[in-house]
Design an enzyme around this catalytic site. Structure first.
Site, PDB file in Angstrom:
ATOM      1  N   MET A   1      -9.409  15.056  -3.942  1.00 43.14           N
ATOM      2  CA  MET A   1     -10.781  14.581  -4.082  1.00 43.14           C
ATOM      3  C   MET A   1     -11.741  15.400  -3.230  1.00 43.14           C
ATOM      4  SD  MET A   1     -12.710  12.698  -5.714  1.00 43.14           S
ATOM      5  CE  MET A   1     -12.136  11.169  -6.457  1.00 43.14           C
TER       6      MET A   1
ATOM      7  N   LYS B   1      -0.295 -14.084  27.057  1.00 42.76           N
ATOM      8  CA  LYS B   1       1.139 -14.352  27.154  1.00 42.76           C
ATOM      9  C   LYS B   1       1.422 -15.706  27.815  1.00 42.76           C
ATOM     10  CE  LYS B   1       5.465 -12.031  28.110  1.00 42.76           C
ATOM     11  NZ  LYS B   1       6.105 -10.807  28.593  1.00 42.76           N
TER      12      LYS B   1
ATOM     13  N   GLU C   1       1.938  -0.884  13.040  1.00 40.09           N
ATOM     14  CA  GLU C   1       1.099  -2.067  12.827  1.00 40.09           C
ATOM     15  C   GLU C   1       0.073  -1.853  11.721  1.00 40.09           C
ATOM     16  OE1 GLU C   1       1.801  -0.741  15.736  1.00 40.09           O
ATOM     17  OE2 GLU C   1       2.726  -2.285  16.989  1.00 40.09           O
TER      18      GLU C   1
ATOM     19  N   PHE D   1      -1.186  -3.407  32.290  1.00 41.04           N
ATOM     20  CA  PHE D   1      -0.391  -2.638  31.344  1.00 41.04           C
ATOM     21  C   PHE D   1      -0.576  -3.189  29.927  1.00 41.04           C
ATOM     22  CE2 PHE D   1       3.686  -1.894  29.081  1.00 41.04           C
ATOM     23  CZ  PHE D   1       3.523  -0.526  28.926  1.00 41.04           C
ATOM     24  N   GLN D   2      -0.930  -2.329  29.019  1.00 44.99           N
ATOM     25  CA  GLN D   2      -1.168  -2.659  27.615  1.00 44.99           C
ATOM     26  C   GLN D   2      -2.265  -3.703  27.412  1.00 44.99           C
ATOM     27  OE1 GLN D   2       2.695  -3.269  25.690  1.00 44.99           O
ATOM     28  NE2 GLN D   2       2.723  -1.067  25.240  1.00 44.99           N
TER      29      GLN D   2
HETATM   30  C1  LIG Z   1      -7.891   7.844   6.349  1.00 43.74           C
HETATM   31  C2  LIG Z   1      -8.722   8.763   5.517  1.00 43.74           C
HETATM   32  N1  LIG Z   1      -8.972  10.019   5.909  1.00 43.74           N
HETATM   33  C3  LIG Z   1      -9.697  10.859   5.152  1.00 43.74           C
HETATM   34  C4  LIG Z   1     -10.220  10.430   3.954  1.00 43.74           C
HETATM   35  C5  LIG Z   1     -11.068  11.372   3.105  1.00 43.74           C
HETATM   36  N2  LIG Z   1     -10.424  11.626   1.794  1.00 43.74           N
HETATM   37  C6  LIG Z   1     -10.754  10.951   0.683  1.00 43.74           C
HETATM   38  S1  LIG Z   1      -9.847  11.386  -0.642  1.00 43.74           S
HETATM   39  C7  LIG Z   1      -9.016  12.534   0.240  1.00 43.74           C
HETATM   40  C8  LIG Z   1      -7.961  13.395  -0.389  1.00 43.74           C
HETATM   41  C9  LIG Z   1      -6.775  12.612  -0.776  1.00 43.74           C
HETATM   42  O1  LIG Z   1      -5.748  13.497  -1.103  1.00 43.74           O
HETATM   43  P1  LIG Z   1      -4.473  12.966  -1.846  1.00 43.74           P
HETATM   44  O2  LIG Z   1      -3.900  11.806  -1.139  1.00 43.74           O
HETATM   45  O3  LIG Z   1      -3.546  14.103  -2.067  1.00 43.74           O
HETATM   46  O4  LIG Z   1      -5.053  12.437  -3.217  1.00 43.74           O
HETATM   47  P2  LIG Z   1      -5.727  13.273  -4.409  1.00 43.74           P
HETATM   48  O5  LIG Z   1      -7.194  13.189  -4.241  1.00 43.74           O
HETATM   49  O6  LIG Z   1      -5.221  14.660  -4.329  1.00 43.74           O
HETATM   50  O7  LIG Z   1      -5.263  12.562  -5.629  1.00 43.74           O
HETATM   51  C10 LIG Z   1      -9.458  12.562   1.564  1.00 43.74           C
HETATM   52  C11 LIG Z   1      -8.939  13.484   2.610  1.00 43.74           C
HETATM   53  C12 LIG Z   1      -9.971   9.091   3.584  1.00 43.74           C
HETATM   54  N3  LIG Z   1     -10.460   8.557   2.467  1.00 43.74           N
HETATM   55  N4  LIG Z   1      -9.191   8.302   4.354  1.00 43.74           N
END
Ligand SMILES: Cc1ncc(C[n+]2csc(CCOP(=O)(O)OP(=O)(O)O)c2C)c(N)n1
Ligand SMILES: [Mg+2]
Lengths: 196, 581
Positions: free
Chosen positions: B496, B182, B70, B132-133
């Site tokens: 990042m 429902k 979803e 349920f659910q």
């Molecule tokens: C759902 C979620 N969890 C954690 C983060 C924190 N976060 C931001 S950028 C990043 C790294 C992303 O890695 P990647 O997809 O390999 O992209 P890159 O920065 O290497 O290009 C993380 C863990 C986030 N933005 N969203």
């Protein structure tokens, strides 16, 4: 900027869930609501919230705008204590025999502007309205005489500069009458309804 | 609520309004058709079976895309809304189906994306019994919806949905959720002809435009020596791109964008001076603190844009155009607030501003651009190092597409590269998760974006980390045959986060070293063509092959592992303290 008590007045539709939608505007910022009163306004279908918080004007203004932004909120005002007339109501339950015997108590009640609401053989319930200090004072005074139970209402406040509020509300409702609240009518049909 | 009847066959005179006995489920789908919905993204389950049963008879008018989760469904609906400018629709069952929507709702809420989500709910008589659910999805979603409503009787359905669509798309758009028990889906009732909602008495979608503020704003702008425009997604949401361009062209004022505003003015426009914010361009950040009049249009001064607020544009007088009064003075104090829909306010303002050019002021931006090119951009786009960079992938892509593709980016370093370097000739050409920064957004959003803009090429740009958050949506691509090009920029890191650890945490690389499957093999398992590139010599032809490929294609590009995104406004610094390295 100085933090002080603010009275937020909101006119809203009468809708299930709206209380939560408004409450989370405060809790999201970790602001404590000091007092909250929700009741029907003088116009059928429109409700009035009175919310008291301690904050700076800058924060209160943002909160007020956020509340007004909600789809089912009609109008929001915020005022300092100096701009409103406000009251809280309190009920005090005391043993009747003590009251009957002690003249002092009667004087106390009179001095505090209390009124007897119910008098029974076993207990009497008094009521006062006023500011917090006033309702508090009577608690202190009654404590030695066996105060059994006490309750205080939320604050209600009327805005000093609210010229023509009532007329505006009436006019608003006249132009577009409110809708009925839809509630769950099935809660008592547990046995009859088919389930999967 | 006052309503407006849709075009109906002429009713017989003096007849009472005609009603037809239908089930709540059918009423739900009829409402969608009447609202002009053509595509819905969803996943069935027990509490929404009656609607799915009715849906069986609504093919092909209501094209239902069966997603794999979803969250994928709601991100797809977001992608659809963002690329098409229409309301996205997602369907889910109660309990876990409904809670799986929450991330997408939060994302759509903060990025003002118009969505109508419909969730099934347990029978009304079971509410509150831990059936349920059963989950209290109304209260769970209250902070992340513009409005939500629970329906317990079939009769409520048409009006609830009419309101839902009106609220989602009007004013500052946002996500709306309607939870339908429902029994209400199954119940038969006499349905009147569907009426669209055009007004709710307690709801003001846009504030009244105040002439005096327009005049004050124009006077301020006309007196400015160094005026600067910042625009955001409000221009796109207000469908005011043309009005905005006329304002920029006439006033001759340099203009910079937030990442959700990108493309509202083409990246090649001579007054488009680039991107704002933490990884934005050098000039727009530095000169924010040198302009004398700041004109903010449909943007909300997010902290990623402003950096340290107490050192942000303190010298400037601020004109803020916004449809949402809560945004005015929220973060930056305005000198002149111009409330209202920018589609309405911009032409009024344009009429009053003097036709001007600001050659010396504009030259300042260009000087900073030259410096940024030397320090960052040239090496990123045309690297002399052996290893591939993310930037050169974007550069090659630009050369092939000429800026005509819809880019859908995920979250991380690759997102910043995509925002900074992708050419954009037109509005609604970059779908990305801005305010929430939701990893896993891009793959499903790209699917939705393609349904929303079927005649445009859609290219998803995703990191090796983010793609694994919603990779199951490759199944949706396989089954629907939707044509989405997927580029994974694989730096073998949660890049990042690694960059922050390198710069601010003494290179302590705590849990950012992420392993990936062989993505091309995974794609093959879903019968999606793919290729992996780690050699510069193959990059161009691989991109050409991908774009020419009939149908979806996954291209994994192995890029250098430890590149950093610059420029950068470090957290807690002012925009003027932006670092080039
Ligand atoms: C759902 C979620 N969890 C954690 C983060 C924190 N976060 C931001 S950028 C990043 C790294 C992303 O890695 P990647 O997809 O390999 O992209 P890159 O920065 O290497 O290009 C993380 C863990 C986030 N933005 N969203
Ligand atoms: Mg990565």
């Amino acid at each position: 900027m100085e933090r002080q008590e603010y009275n937020i007045t909101a006119y809203t539709e009468n809708q299930v869930g709206l209380l939560n939608r408004i409450a989370i505007i405060f809790s999201r910022r970790k602001i404590n609501i000091e007092s909250l009163n929700v009741s029907p306004s003088e116009i059928e279908g429109i409700h009035r919230f009175n919310i008291v918080i301690v904050e700076t004007e800058e924060v209160v203004e943002k909160l007020a705008k956020q509340i007004e932004k909600q789809v089912e909120v009609l109008k929001v005002y915020y005022n300092t204590n100096a701009d409103v007339i406000w009251q809280e109501m309190a009920l005090y339950k005391v043993p009747t025999d003590v009251i009957a015997e002690k003249v002092l108590v009667e004087r106390l009640l009179r001095e505090n502007g209390a009124r007897a609401v119910v008098i029974r053989k076993d207990y009497t319930v008094f009521e006062t309205t006023g500011h917090r200090e006033e309702t508090d004072n009577l608690i202190k005074a009654l404590q030695p005489y066996g105060l059994i139970e006490f309750v205080r209402s939320a604050r209600i406040a009327i805005i000093k500069a609210s010229e023509g509020f009532h007329r505006k509300l009436q006019e608003f409702e006249r132009r577009e009458p409110s809708e009925e609240v839809a509630e769950n009518e099935f809660l008592n049909d547990r046995e009859q309804v088919f389930t999967m | 609520m006052s309503t407006q009847t849709l075009a109906q066959p002429a009713a017989s005179p003096a007849a009472a309004p005609e009603t037809t006995p239908i089930t709540g489920a059918v009423a739900t789908l009829q409402a969608l058709v009447a609202e002009g919905v053509d595509t819905i993204f969803g996943y069935p389950g027990g509490a929404i079976i009656p609607i799915y049963d009715a849906l069986y008879d609504f093919q092909p008018e209501l094209n239902h895309v069966l997603v794999r989760h979803e969250q994928g469904g709601i991100h797809a609906a977001q992608g659809y809304a963002r690329s098409s400018g229409r309301v996205g629709v997602a369907l889910a069952t109660s309990g876990p189906g409904a809670t799986n929507l929450v991330t997408g709702l939060a994302d759509a809420m903060i990025d003002s994306t118009p969505l109508v989500c419909i969730t099934g709910q347990v029978f009304a008589h079971l509410l509150g019994t831990d059936a349920f659910q059963e989950t209290d999805i109304i209260n769970i979603t209250t902070p992340v919806t513009k409005w939500n409503y629970q329906v317990t009787r079939a009769e409520e359905i048409p009006e609830a949905l009419a309101k839902a669509f009106y609220i989602a798309r009007s004013g500052r758009p946002g996500p709306v959720l309607v939870d339908i028990t429902k029994n209400a889906q199954m119940q038969t009732f006499d349905a009147p002809a569907y009426e669209r909602c055009t007004h709710i008495r307690s709801y003001r979608p846009a504030p009244v435009v105040r002439k005096e503020y327009i005049e004050q704003a124009a006077a301020l702008i006309n007196s400015a020596k160094r005026p600067f425009i910042l625009w955001g997604q409000g221009v796109v949401l207000g469908k005011a791109e043309q009005e905005f361009k006329e304002f920029v062209d006439k006033s001759g004022i340099p203009a910079a964008w937030t990442i959700l505003g990108v493309g509202a003015l083409a990246t090649g426009h001579p007054l488009n001076v680039g991107m704002l914010g933490m990884h934005g361009n050098y000039g727009p950040n530095v000169l924010t603190n040198e302009c004398d009049v700041l004109i903010a249009i449909g943007m909300r001064f997010d902290d990623r844009v402003t950096g340290r607020l107490d050192k942000y544009a303190k010298q400037a007088q601020v004109v803020h155009l916004d449809i949402d009064p809560t945004e005015i003075d929220k973060n930056v104090k305005t000198t002149v607030p111009v409330w209202g829909d920018c589609k309405e306010t911009l032409p009024l303002l344009t009429a009053l501003v003097e036709r001007k050019e600001h050659p010396e002021w504009l030259a300042r931006f260009n000087e900073y651009t030259a410096e940024e090119v030397d320090a960052v951009i040239r090496e990123e786009l045309f690297p002399t190092s052996e290893e591939l960079t993310m930037g050169e992938v974007l550069q090659q892509l630009n050369e092939i597409t000429g800026g005509e593709a819809v880019i859908v980016s995920d979250v991380g370093q690759h997102q910043m590269v995509a925002c900074r370097y992708a050419l954009q000739n037109q509005s609604r050409s970059h779908v990305t998760s801005g305010g929430l920064g939701t990893m896993g957004f891009a793959l499903p959003a790209a699917i939705g974006a393609k349904f929303g803009a079927p005649h445009r090429p859609v290219v998803a740009i995703i990191g090796d980390g983010g793609v694994q958050m919603t990779i199951q949506e490759l199944g949706t691509i396989m089954q629907t045959g939707v044509d989405v090009k997927i580029i994974i920029l694989n730096n073998q890191f949660l890049g990042m986060v690694r960059q922050w650890q390198e710069l601010f945490h003494q290179r302590r690389y705590s849990f950012v070293d992420i392993q990936s499957p062989d993505f091309v093999t995974v794609a093959a398992g879903y019968r999606i063509a793919g290729q992996r590139v780690d050699d510069r010599a193959e990059l161009r032809s691989a991109l050409e092959k991908m774009l020419a490929h009939p149908g979806s294609f996954l291209l994994e590009v192995m890029v250098t592992k430890e590149n950093n995104i610059f420029p950068m406004v470090p957290q807690g610094c002012s925009v003027a303290e932006i670092r080039l390295r």
